[in-house]
Design a protein around this motif. Structure first.
Motif, PDB file in Angstrom:
ATOM      1  N   ASP A 137      -3.039   7.374   3.457  1.00  0.00           N
ATOM      2  CA  ASP A 137      -4.255   6.632   3.797  1.00  0.00           C
ATOM      3  C   ASP A 137      -3.986   5.640   4.919  1.00  0.00           C
ATOM      4  N   ALA A 165       0.829  -1.205   0.000  1.00  0.00           N
ATOM      5  CA  ALA A 165       0.000   0.000   0.000  1.00  0.00           C
ATOM      6  C   ALA A 165       0.866   1.260   0.000  1.00  0.00           C
ATOM      7  N   ARG A 166       1.905   1.265   0.790  1.00  0.00           N
ATOM      8  CA  ARG A 166       2.783   2.442   0.843  1.00  0.00           C
ATOM      9  C   ARG A 166       3.532   2.632  -0.473  1.00  0.00           C
ATOM     10  N   TYR A 225      -4.823   0.212  -1.948  1.00  0.00           N
ATOM     11  CA  TYR A 225      -5.604   0.603  -0.768  1.00  0.00           C
ATOM     12  C   TYR A 225      -7.007   0.952  -1.233  1.00  0.00           C
ATOM     13  N   ASN A 251      -0.037   5.132  -1.095  1.00  0.00           N
ATOM     14  CA  ASN A 251      -1.116   5.270  -0.114  1.00  0.00           C
ATOM     15  C   ASN A 251      -0.616   5.397   1.315  1.00  0.00           C
ATOM     16  N   SER A 252       0.581   5.924   1.495  1.00  0.00           N
ATOM     17  CA  SER A 252       1.127   6.064   2.849  1.00  0.00           C
ATOM     18  C   SER A 252       0.229   6.922   3.726  1.00  0.00           C
ATOM     19  N   PRO A 311      -5.895  -1.343  -7.196  1.00  0.00           N
ATOM     20  CA  PRO A 311      -5.353  -0.380  -6.229  1.00  0.00           C
ATOM     21  C   PRO A 311      -4.810  -1.091  -5.002  1.00  0.00           C
TER      22      PRO A 311
END
Length: 210
Positions: free
Chosen positions: A68, A60-61, A109, A65-66, A107
């Protein structure tokens, strides 16, 4: 015996655990229930839950999306479990967050709007029913004792406009397995490592509806 116990989670969330007749039907340790019921695949997923969690956060990061992940706070902290895991019976709002993806097009996240869900009262074996009441993907199953800090969720997934529920263990792709943990005074989560649909790890947040 094992074949019999694999069908112990009946289709509806209000069902009781199925046990063989006679004295051996009383399980001596409540925390052993889920190991007797869980499929081999689900025991493996639960055994590697932390590696799956860390890998999904990393995906995710890396996917941008860090922020989020940070905003989710304790929901996405692998070590956030607090004592006294069982949620009280009642109506809840359940919000589903998915991390990672099965392929590069997905995606890393995704957070969905909260849906109504319900937690039942514990039975004599301290098992608790759980079900989503709305939404395109609806988990149905039971929370089973494990430790003071967490319970185990075993269940199946309803999809779309389905009315019936597949029996746990009958369809591996629909089987769900995770850990239930308290992460705040009125906040719980279900961690679902390596789900069979879409993501690397799912986290479902539970907060009381009232």
């Amino acid at each position: 015996m094992r074949a019999f116990l694999l069908v112990a989670l009946l289709p509806l969330a209000g069902c009781a655990l199925v046990k063989p007749p006679g004295p051996k039907s009383v399980l001596p340790h409540g925390e052993d229930q889920w190991r007797l019921i869980a499929t081999d695949d689900d025991r493996e997923r639960l055994r590697d839950w932390r590696d799956s969690f860390v890998a999904a956060l990393d995906e995710a990061r890396k996917g941008g999306n860090s922020g989020d992940v940070a905003r989710e706070g304790l929901l996405l902290d692998p070590d956030a479990a607090a004592p006294n895991a069982p949620p009280p019976a009642g109506d809840y709002r359940c919000r589903w967050v998915k991390l990672g993806g099965e392929d590069a097009r997905q995606p890393r996240y995704v957070a969905y709007s909260a849906e109504p869900c319900r937690v039942g009262a514990p039975d004599s074996a301290k098992a608790i029913t759980f079900q989503f009441l709305a939404g395109p993907q609806r988990p149905v199953g039971r929370f089973l004792p494990e430790t003071y800090n967490r319970m185990v969720f075993l269940g199946t997934l309803q999809i779309g406009d389905e009315r019936g529920t597949i029996r746990y263990g009958d369809d591996q792709q629909r089987d769900m397995a995770g850990f239930v943990e308290r992460i705040g005074p009125r906040r719980w989560r279900i961690i679902l490592p390596e789900p069979h649909f879409e993501s690397q790890l799912d986290a479902i947040e539970l907060v009381p509806a009232g």
